[in-house]
Design an enzyme around this catalytic site. Structure first.
Site, mmCIF file in Angstrom:
data_model
loop_
_atom_site.group_PDB
_atom_site.id
_atom_site.type_symbol
_atom_site.label_atom_id
_atom_site.label_comp_id
_atom_site.label_asym_id
_atom_site.label_seq_id
_atom_site.Cartn_x
_atom_site.Cartn_y
_atom_site.Cartn_z
ATOM 1 N N HIS A 273 104.737 -2.617 34.923
ATOM 2 C CA HIS A 273 102.603 -2.646 35.347
ATOM 3 C C HIS A 273 102.990 -1.262 36.782
ATOM 4 O O HIS A 273 102.091 -0.732 37.117
ATOM 5 C CB HIS A 273 102.319 -3.600 35.566
ATOM 6 C CG HIS A 273 101.553 -4.339 34.974
ATOM 7 N ND1 HIS A 273 99.979 -4.252 33.583
ATOM 8 C CD2 HIS A 273 101.666 -5.279 34.757
ATOM 9 C CE1 HIS A 273 100.557 -5.364 32.571
ATOM 10 N NE2 HIS A 273 101.454 -5.954 33.206
ATOM 11 N N THR A 274 104.166 -0.470 36.621
ATOM 12 C CA THR A 274 105.012 0.286 37.118
ATOM 13 C C THR A 274 105.506 2.079 36.745
ATOM 14 O O THR A 274 104.307 3.126 36.928
ATOM 15 C CB THR A 274 105.619 0.361 38.055
ATOM 16 O OG1 THR A 274 106.817 -0.280 37.404
ATOM 17 C CG2 THR A 274 105.681 -0.890 38.913
ATOM 18 N N SER B 44 108.884 -5.882 22.853
ATOM 19 C CA SER B 44 108.478 -4.556 22.326
ATOM 20 C C SER B 44 109.489 -4.151 21.005
ATOM 21 O O SER B 44 109.292 -3.654 21.019
ATOM 22 C CB SER B 44 109.386 -3.333 23.362
ATOM 23 O OG SER B 44 108.229 -3.521 24.791
ATOM 24 N N SER B 45 108.375 -5.327 20.256
ATOM 25 C CA SER B 45 108.793 -5.288 18.692
ATOM 26 C C SER B 45 108.147 -3.687 18.125
ATOM 27 O O SER B 45 108.789 -3.492 17.347
ATOM 28 C CB SER B 45 108.221 -6.555 17.930
ATOM 29 O OG SER B 45 106.587 -6.246 17.892
ATOM 30 N N SER B 46 107.207 -3.366 19.123
ATOM 31 C CA SER B 46 106.608 -2.462 18.224
ATOM 32 C C SER B 46 107.426 -0.675 18.476
ATOM 33 O O SER B 46 107.394 -0.171 17.523
ATOM 34 C CB SER B 46 105.606 -1.927 18.813
ATOM 35 O OG SER B 46 105.042 -2.335 20.132
ATOM 36 N N ASP C 36 108.517 1.054 27.648
ATOM 37 C CA ASP C 36 108.743 0.400 26.668
ATOM 38 C C ASP C 36 109.618 0.640 25.303
ATOM 39 O O ASP C 36 111.539 0.879 24.611
ATOM 40 C CB ASP C 36 108.431 -0.355 25.492
ATOM 41 C CG ASP C 36 107.096 -1.937 26.594
ATOM 42 O OD1 ASP C 36 107.379 -1.959 27.576
ATOM 43 O OD2 ASP C 36 105.927 -1.752 25.937
ATOM 44 N N TYR D 14 94.726 -5.539 30.244
ATOM 45 C CA TYR D 14 95.380 -4.182 30.590
ATOM 46 C C TYR D 14 94.787 -2.630 30.628
ATOM 47 O O TYR D 14 95.322 -2.370 32.043
ATOM 48 C CB TYR D 14 96.630 -3.660 29.362
ATOM 49 C CG TYR D 14 98.006 -2.826 29.138
ATOM 50 C CD1 TYR D 14 98.863 -3.149 30.265
ATOM 51 C CD2 TYR D 14 97.717 -1.958 28.953
ATOM 52 C CE1 TYR D 14 100.458 -2.291 30.261
ATOM 53 C CE2 TYR D 14 99.119 -1.280 29.636
ATOM 54 C CZ TYR D 14 100.182 -1.208 29.596
ATOM 55 O OH TYR D 14 101.664 -0.205 30.189
HETATM 56 C C1 GLA Z 1 103.757 -3.287 27.893
HETATM 57 C C2 GLA Z 1 103.524 -1.346 28.484
HETATM 58 C C3 GLA Z 1 104.718 -1.023 28.792
HETATM 59 C C4 GLA Z 1 104.161 -1.598 30.268
HETATM 60 C C5 GLA Z 1 104.417 -3.047 30.316
HETATM 61 C C6 GLA Z 1 103.763 -3.734 31.992
HETATM 62 O O1 GLA Z 1 104.774 -3.768 27.217
HETATM 63 O O2 GLA Z 1 103.306 -1.678 26.776
HETATM 64 O O3 GLA Z 1 104.658 -0.137 28.631
HETATM 65 O O4 GLA Z 1 103.349 -0.683 31.671
HETATM 66 O O5 GLA Z 1 103.297 -3.745 29.060
HETATM 67 O O6 GLA Z 1 104.856 -3.684 33.105
#
Ligand code: GLA
Length: 360
Positions: A28-29, A116-118, A162, A211
Site C-alpha cells: 500500500h505504498t 496479480s493475474s490481471s 503489479d 482499497y
Molecule cells: C494491489 C494493487 C497494487 C498495490 C497493492 C497493495 O495489488 O494492484 O497497485 O497497491 O494492492 O500494495
C-alpha cells in the site's frame, strides 16, 4: 483444453508470456509514490495471437473456457476481456494501428489470490501485440499501459507495482522500485533465504471498496500534511497531529517506506524477516487490511523454525501471505503450515510458491 488452432482454425502468428508477482515488502505504498519490493513468481500467463479475418477481435480464455467477440468500436466488455480491450484501446490512443486480432490465453497464475493475474494478462497481451505488430514499446511503458488498462477499462484504481513487477521482475531477484520516478533495481534475495507464498483460502471480499477507501484516506492525509504524497515524509512523528484514522494510515505508509529503504542498504535474512513481521503488524493494526485467518496463518509461519519472517501480501482483506525462509526448506515448511492451518482454520489454504501441482 482447446488450443489456438482448435478455437481459431489456424496456427498463431506470435506468442508472449508474463509472470504473476508476490510482494515481499512495501505494501500500500505504490499509490503514495513510495517504494516496493516484489519478485516474479514461476506461474505465468501466455497469449498466442493471430490476425482475425472477419473484422472483429476474438479473445479466448482457456481457464474460463470463454470466447468474447467484439468490434473495435464496441463498448468495453466485462471480465477478462476488459483488460485486453483496454490494452488495445490505449495503444490506438497513442497512434498505433491495431488490426482485428485473435488472442488465446492460458495461465497458471491463480485468479483471485492476490498474485496479480490481471497484471500478468495485461503485460502478456502488450508483449504479444508488440511482437505481432512490431511495435516500439519498452518494458516500463508496457507496465504503464497495463496499469491504465486496469484503471480506465477494468475500473480498479491500482498503483503501478503489479504491472512493473510483471514486466521487469524475474523469479531469481527482488525488484526494488521507486514508484514516483519508476527507477528500478534488481537485487539478490538475502543470503541463505527463499520465498514462499500461501493462499489463506479467504476470498478478498471488500478488497475493492476497502482499497479505494484507504487510497482516499492517504490522499487526505497528504493534503492535510501539505505534501504531494506520503512518500515525501520520512519521519513518522510528523503524523501525530492528524485525526484518526488518517494518523494510523499515514504512519503505516511512512514506516513501510522506511522498511523498504532499509533493505536497500543490504540486510541479513534475519533482519529482512523482522521487517516483514513489522510490516504485517502495521498492516493489521494501522492500515487495518488484514482478516483473522490471515493473522493466524502469518502467526503460524512466524512461529515455525526456518522462517525468518512473514506477512500478508497484496491488497489484503483476504488473499495470500508471503514468508522468507531458509533456502531449501520452502516446500517442507509450506506443507507443514498449510496442513496445520487446514485443520485449525481453513481447509482452503494452499501453497502458491514454490509452484506445486495441488493437491500434494
Ligand atoms: C494491489 C494493487 C497494487 C498495490 C497493492 C497493495 O495489488 O494492484 O497497485 O497497491 O494492492 O500494495
Amino acid at each position: 483444453m482447446k488450443d489456438f488452432q482448435q478455437i481459431f482454425g489456424a496456427a498463431p502468428d506470435s506468442l508472449a508470456s508474463a509472470p504473476g508477482r508476490v510482494n515481499l515488502l512495501g505494501e500500500h505504498t505504490d499509490y503514495n509514490d513510495g517504494f516496493v519490493l516484489p519478485t516474479a513468481i514461476p506461474q505465468r500467463t501466455t497469449v498466442h495471437l493471430g490476425f482475425s479475418p472477419d473484422g472483429q477481435h476474438h479473445f479466448y480464455s482457456q481457464e474460463l473456457d470463454e470466447l468474447v467477440s467484439i468490434w473495435d468500436h464496441d463498448h468495453t466488455p466485462q471480465g477478462f476481456a476488459s483488460y485486453i480491450f483496454g490494452c488495445i484501446r490505449l495503444l490506438e490512443q497513442e497512434g498505433h494501428t491495431i488490426p482485428p486480432v485473435n488472442l488465446h490465453i492460458t495461465s497458471s497464475v491463480p485468479i483471485g489470490s492476490g498474485l496479480s493475474s490481471s497484471a500478468a494478462l495485461e503485460v502478456a497481451t502488450l508483449r504479444g501485440l508488440r511482437v505481432l505488430l512490431k511495435l516500439r514499446l519498452d518494458d516500463v511503458h508496457i507496465a504503464q499501459l497495463g496499469q491504465q488498462a486496469e484503471i480506465q477499462y477494468a475500473g480498479v484504481k491500482c498503483g503501478i507495482m503489479d504491472q512493473m513487477a510483471s514486466s521487469l521482475a524475474d523469479t531469481e531477484h527482488m525488484l526494488f522500485l521507486d514508484t514516483r520516478t519508476l527507477e528500478s533495481r534488481v537485487m539478490p534475495f538475502p543470503t541463505g533465504a527463499e520465498v514462499l507464498a500461501i493462499d489463506s483460502g479467504v476470498p478478498r471480499t471488500l478488497a475493492e471498496s476497502g482499497y479505494n477507501q484507504r487510497r482516499a484516506e492517504c490522499e487526505e492525509a497528504a493534503r492535510q500534511l501539505g505534501v504531494q504524497a506520503l512518500r515525501d515524509i520520512t519521519d513518522a512523528q510528523v503524523v501525530e497531529g492528524l485525526p484518526e484514522p488518517l494518523r494510523r494510515r499515514a504512519r503505516h505508509v511512512i514506516t513501510e517506506d522506511n522498511r523498504v529503504l532499509e533493505v536497500l542498504q543490504g540486510v541479513s535474512a534475519q533482519r529482512f524477516g523482522e521487517l516483514m513481521n513489522a510490516s504485517h503488524t502495521s498492516l493489521r493494526d494501522d492500515y487495518e487490511v488484514s482478516v483473522p485467518a490471515l493473522d493466524a496463518l502469518v502467526a503460524m509461519l512466524q512461529e515455525t523454525p526456518g522462517v525468518f519472517g512473514a506477512r500478508l501480501t497484496g491488497a489484503g482483506f483476504g488473499g495470500a501471505c508471503v514468508a522468507l525462509v531458509t533456502s531449501g526448506q520452502g516446500l517442507a515448511i509450506a506443507q507443514n503450515v498449510v496442513e496445520r492451518y487446514g485443520r485449525t482454520h481453513n481447509p482452503g489454504g494452499r501453497i502458491l510458491v514454490p509452484e506445486v501441482s495441488q493437491p500434494l
